[in-house]
Write a protein that holds these residues in place. Sequence first.
Motif, PDB file in Angstrom:
ATOM      1  N   ILE A 150       0.860  -1.183   0.000  1.00  0.00           N
ATOM      2  CA  ILE A 150       0.000   0.000   0.000  1.00  0.00           C
ATOM      3  C   ILE A 150       0.896   1.234   0.000  1.00  0.00           C
ATOM      4  CG2 ILE A 150      -1.771   1.287   1.255  1.00  0.00           C
ATOM      5  CD1 ILE A 150      -2.732  -1.306   2.466  1.00  0.00           C
ATOM      6  N   ASP A 151       0.770   2.022  -1.053  1.00  0.00           N
ATOM      7  CA  ASP A 151       1.572   3.235  -1.194  1.00  0.00           C
ATOM      8  C   ASP A 151       3.062   2.943  -1.007  1.00  0.00           C
ATOM      9  OD1 ASP A 151       1.783   5.927  -1.788  1.00  0.00           O
ATOM     10  OD2 ASP A 151       1.658   6.559   0.310  1.00  0.00           O
ATOM     11  N   GLY A 152       3.516   1.841  -1.604  1.00  0.00           N
ATOM     12  CA  GLY A 152       4.939   1.501  -1.587  1.00  0.00           C
ATOM     13  C   GLY A 152       5.420   0.745  -0.374  1.00  0.00           C
ATOM     14  N   GLU A 153       4.555   0.468   0.593  1.00  0.00           N
ATOM     15  CA  GLU A 153       4.969  -0.227   1.809  1.00  0.00           C
ATOM     16  C   GLU A 153       4.184  -1.525   1.955  1.00  0.00           C
ATOM     17  OE1 GLU A 153       5.463   0.455   6.655  1.00  0.00           O
ATOM     18  OE2 GLU A 153       4.507   1.995   5.419  1.00  0.00           O
ATOM     19  N   ARG A 154       4.913  -2.590   2.255  1.00  0.00           N
ATOM     20  CA  ARG A 154       4.231  -3.862   2.464  1.00  0.00           C
ATOM     21  C   ARG A 154       3.657  -3.899   3.876  1.00  0.00           C
ATOM     22  NH1 ARG A 154       3.439  -8.374  -0.005  1.00  0.00           N
ATOM     23  NH2 ARG A 154       4.779  -7.748  -1.722  1.00  0.00           N
ATOM     24  N   LEU A 155       2.368  -4.168   3.943  1.00  0.00           N
ATOM     25  CA  LEU A 155       1.654  -4.182   5.219  1.00  0.00           C
ATOM     26  C   LEU A 155       0.849  -5.462   5.346  1.00  0.00           C
ATOM     27  CD1 LEU A 155       0.164  -0.564   5.146  1.00  0.00           C
ATOM     28  CD2 LEU A 155       2.131  -1.313   6.499  1.00  0.00           C
TER      29      LEU A 155
ATOM     30  N   ARG B 256      -9.944   9.601   8.897  1.00  0.00           N
ATOM     31  CA  ARG B 256      -9.323   9.255  10.176  1.00  0.00           C
ATOM     32  C   ARG B 256      -9.443   7.766  10.478  1.00  0.00           C
ATOM     33  NH1 ARG B 256      -7.840  12.283  14.156  1.00  0.00           N
ATOM     34  NH2 ARG B 256      -8.754  10.842  15.687  1.00  0.00           N
ATOM     35  N   GLU B 257     -10.459   7.123   9.919  1.00  0.00           N
ATOM     36  CA  GLU B 257     -10.744   5.743  10.275  1.00  0.00           C
ATOM     37  C   GLU B 257     -10.271   4.724   9.252  1.00  0.00           C
ATOM     38  OE1 GLU B 257     -11.839   5.118  13.232  1.00  0.00           O
ATOM     39  OE2 GLU B 257     -12.079   7.252  13.671  1.00  0.00           O
ATOM     40  N   ALA B 258     -10.049   5.139   8.008  1.00  0.00           N
ATOM     41  CA  ALA B 258      -9.781   4.135   6.972  1.00  0.00           C
ATOM     42  C   ALA B 258      -9.137   4.769   5.741  1.00  0.00           C
ATOM     43  CB  ALA B 258     -11.089   3.447   6.580  1.00  0.00           C
ATOM     44  N   ILE B 259      -8.634   3.888   4.872  1.00  0.00           N
ATOM     45  CA  ILE B 259      -8.206   4.294   3.532  1.00  0.00           C
ATOM     46  C   ILE B 259      -8.958   3.424   2.532  1.00  0.00           C
ATOM     47  CG2 ILE B 259      -5.934   5.194   4.134  1.00  0.00           C
ATOM     48  CD1 ILE B 259      -4.727   2.505   3.451  1.00  0.00           C
ATOM     49  N   ASP B 260      -9.369   4.017   1.430  1.00  0.00           N
ATOM     50  CA  ASP B 260     -10.071   3.295   0.373  1.00  0.00           C
ATOM     51  C   ASP B 260      -9.116   3.046  -0.777  1.00  0.00           C
ATOM     52  OD1 ASP B 260     -12.268   3.547   1.986  1.00  0.00           O
ATOM     53  OD2 ASP B 260     -13.189   5.157   0.816  1.00  0.00           O
ATOM     54  N   ILE B 261      -9.011   1.783  -1.182  1.00  0.00           N
ATOM     55  CA  ILE B 261      -8.059   1.377  -2.203  1.00  0.00           C
ATOM     56  C   ILE B 261      -8.802   0.789  -3.395  1.00  0.00           C
ATOM     57  CG2 ILE B 261      -6.077  -0.110  -2.701  1.00  0.00           C
ATOM     58  CD1 ILE B 261      -5.397  -0.004   0.267  1.00  0.00           C
ATOM     59  N   ALA B 262      -8.416   1.233  -4.592  1.00  0.00           N
ATOM     60  CA  ALA B 262      -9.045   0.728  -5.816  1.00  0.00           C
ATOM     61  C   ALA B 262      -8.665  -0.721  -6.046  1.00  0.00           C
ATOM     62  CB  ALA B 262      -8.616   1.586  -7.004  1.00  0.00           C
ATOM     63  N   THR B 263      -9.620  -1.494  -6.541  1.00  0.00           N
ATOM     64  CA  THR B 263      -9.385  -2.895  -6.868  1.00  0.00           C
ATOM     65  C   THR B 263      -9.891  -3.154  -8.291  1.00  0.00           C
ATOM     66  OG1 THR B 263     -11.524  -3.787  -6.175  1.00  0.00           O
ATOM     67  CG2 THR B 263      -9.885  -3.422  -4.449  1.00  0.00           C
TER      68      THR B 263
ATOM     69  N   ASP C 262     -12.565  -4.476  -9.005  1.00  0.00           N
ATOM     70  CA  ASP C 262     -14.009  -4.221  -9.006  1.00  0.00           C
ATOM     71  C   ASP C 262     -14.403  -3.724  -7.623  1.00  0.00           C
ATOM     72  OD1 ASP C 262     -16.722  -4.093  -9.399  1.00  0.00           O
ATOM     73  OD2 ASP C 262     -17.041  -6.262  -9.396  1.00  0.00           O
ATOM     74  N   GLY C 263     -14.675  -2.425  -7.498  1.00  0.00           N
ATOM     75  CA  GLY C 263     -15.030  -1.848  -6.214  1.00  0.00           C
ATOM     76  C   GLY C 263     -13.819  -1.345  -5.443  1.00  0.00           C
ATOM     77  N   LEU C 264     -14.066  -0.894  -4.233  1.00  0.00           N
ATOM     78  CA  LEU C 264     -13.016  -0.372  -3.362  1.00  0.00           C
ATOM     79  C   LEU C 264     -12.902  -1.231  -2.110  1.00  0.00           C
ATOM     80  CD1 LEU C 264     -13.913   3.443  -3.456  1.00  0.00           C
ATOM     81  CD2 LEU C 264     -12.262   2.238  -4.915  1.00  0.00           C
ATOM     82  N   LEU C 265     -11.663  -1.350  -1.610  1.00  0.00           N
ATOM     83  CA  LEU C 265     -11.439  -2.030  -0.341  1.00  0.00           C
ATOM     84  C   LEU C 265     -11.136  -0.979   0.711  1.00  0.00           C
ATOM     85  CD1 LEU C 265     -11.292  -4.928   0.867  1.00  0.00           C
ATOM     86  CD2 LEU C 265      -8.801  -4.681   0.764  1.00  0.00           C
ATOM     87  N   ARG C 266     -11.986  -0.914   1.715  1.00  0.00           N
ATOM     88  CA  ARG C 266     -11.798   0.046   2.811  1.00  0.00           C
ATOM     89  C   ARG C 266     -10.997  -0.640   3.918  1.00  0.00           C
ATOM     90  NH1 ARG C 266     -16.665   3.788   4.188  1.00  0.00           N
ATOM     91  NH2 ARG C 266     -15.619   4.893   2.456  1.00  0.00           N
ATOM     92  N   VAL C 267      -9.761  -0.197   4.091  1.00  0.00           N
ATOM     93  CA  VAL C 267      -8.833  -0.818   5.047  1.00  0.00           C
ATOM     94  C   VAL C 267      -8.836  -0.019   6.345  1.00  0.00           C
ATOM     95  CG1 VAL C 267      -6.427  -1.458   5.465  1.00  0.00           C
ATOM     96  CG2 VAL C 267      -7.402  -1.694   3.172  1.00  0.00           C
ATOM     97  N   ARG C 268      -9.007  -0.739   7.476  1.00  0.00           N
ATOM     98  CA  ARG C 268      -9.122  -0.072   8.777  1.00  0.00           C
ATOM     99  C   ARG C 268      -7.980  -0.386   9.735  1.00  0.00           C
ATOM    100  NH1 ARG C 268     -14.120   2.164   9.244  1.00  0.00           N
ATOM    101  NH2 ARG C 268     -15.777   1.371   7.868  1.00  0.00           N
ATOM    102  N   GLU C 269      -7.387  -1.577   9.647  1.00  0.00           N
ATOM    103  CA  GLU C 269      -6.302  -1.952  10.563  1.00  0.00           C
ATOM    104  C   GLU C 269      -5.179  -2.616   9.788  1.00  0.00           C
ATOM    105  OE1 GLU C 269      -7.472  -3.296  14.798  1.00  0.00           O
ATOM    106  OE2 GLU C 269      -9.053  -4.066  13.500  1.00  0.00           O
ATOM    107  N   VAL C 270      -3.945  -2.217  10.108  1.00  0.00           N
ATOM    108  CA  VAL C 270      -2.784  -2.745   9.401  1.00  0.00           C
ATOM    109  C   VAL C 270      -1.680  -3.074  10.405  1.00  0.00           C
ATOM    110  CG1 VAL C 270      -3.297  -1.474   7.284  1.00  0.00           C
ATOM    111  CG2 VAL C 270      -1.822  -0.440   9.019  1.00  0.00           C
ATOM    112  N   GLN C 271      -0.599  -3.642   9.882  1.00  0.00           N
ATOM    113  CA  GLN C 271       0.564  -3.951  10.707  1.00  0.00           C
ATOM    114  C   GLN C 271       1.815  -3.784   9.865  1.00  0.00           C
ATOM    115  OE1 GLN C 271       0.540  -7.911  12.283  1.00  0.00           O
ATOM    116  NE2 GLN C 271       2.335  -7.608  13.569  1.00  0.00           N
ATOM    117  N   ARG C 272       2.744  -2.969  10.342  1.00  0.00           N
ATOM    118  CA  ARG C 272       4.007  -2.774   9.636  1.00  0.00           C
ATOM    119  C   ARG C 272       4.973  -3.883   9.996  1.00  0.00           C
ATOM    120  NH1 ARG C 272       5.282   3.705  10.116  1.00  0.00           N
ATOM    121  NH2 ARG C 272       6.036   3.377   7.982  1.00  0.00           N
TER     122      ARG C 272
END
Length: 305
Positions: free
Chosen positions: A238-243, A266-273, A275-285
């Motif tokens: 995501i944006d150049g970083e593996r999460l 503040r709560e999420a990022i929406d990523i194009a796929t 078909d549709g968008l994936l709204r991501v709420r929790e990640v781990q570096r």
Amino acid sequence: MRLVFAGTPEFSVPSLHACLASGAEVVAAYTQPDRPAGRGRKLGESPVKQAARAAGVAVEQPLTLRDKDARARLAAHAPDLMIVVAYGLILPKSVLAIPRLGCWNVHASLLPRWRGAAPIQRALLAGDLETGVDLMQMEAGLDTGPVLLEARTPIAPGDTGGSLHDRLAVLGAATLAEGLARVLRGETLAATAQREDGVEYAHKLDKAEARLDWNQSARQLERKVRAFDPWPVAEAVIDGERLRIWSAEAITGTGGEPGCIVATSREAIDIATGDGLLRVREVQRDGGRRIAVRDWLNARRKAPA
């Protein structure tokens, strides 16, 4: 009635407890040999071994049950019935024939759908609306035996591999408890042969499956995120970083090439796929802990240019 129990992971423990509470005598608990675990790679005991020892049940840990001496030792326990729940070792015909009443298996699917190693995750990946547990009379084939009892549960939109695992472990133990109670009352459980149609195999999970391909649909990607929680955990760039991605949902919308961030809040990022968008709420570096997306965004803003 003398029972031998065979299981290894946490999923098996509620069923072991059901055996212990049934009124039958659990004469031995079979589990896989201790394995190196954790960063220190120290030998770790399986959850079933820990539970059996706490209950004062003798523990057996053969490398295989194909060995003549291992079969002789099992026969020496003189079991009336053997209960198998996610044991992880193949039981040859010679072992299935040892208990007077044969061997029962608690399987986490509605057979014949999702025979095999990873039925919980495969049901989520396929978008199944319902799953359950089958109490099965074991035979030589892979999860092909006749079904003795079945219990069903809907798959909720927010279910993960972890939440479904926990619910099915409890449901499986309750189904097993019912079967044992009926047999101890002198009943013979009716064995229903599995249908010949609808067979699906739940192949073992591979960590490579958890890598998200943004060209797939948002719905497919959401299913992967949920199915692979808590293992092996979905991951993507995501944006150049593996999460690692712990929480996400499919939403409608378009915009940008697959994999591009099209909106942030503040709560999420929406990523194009695809078909549709994936709204991501929790990640781990890498090397980090599970965090909300807003904390990841804040850390990136504060990072030196």
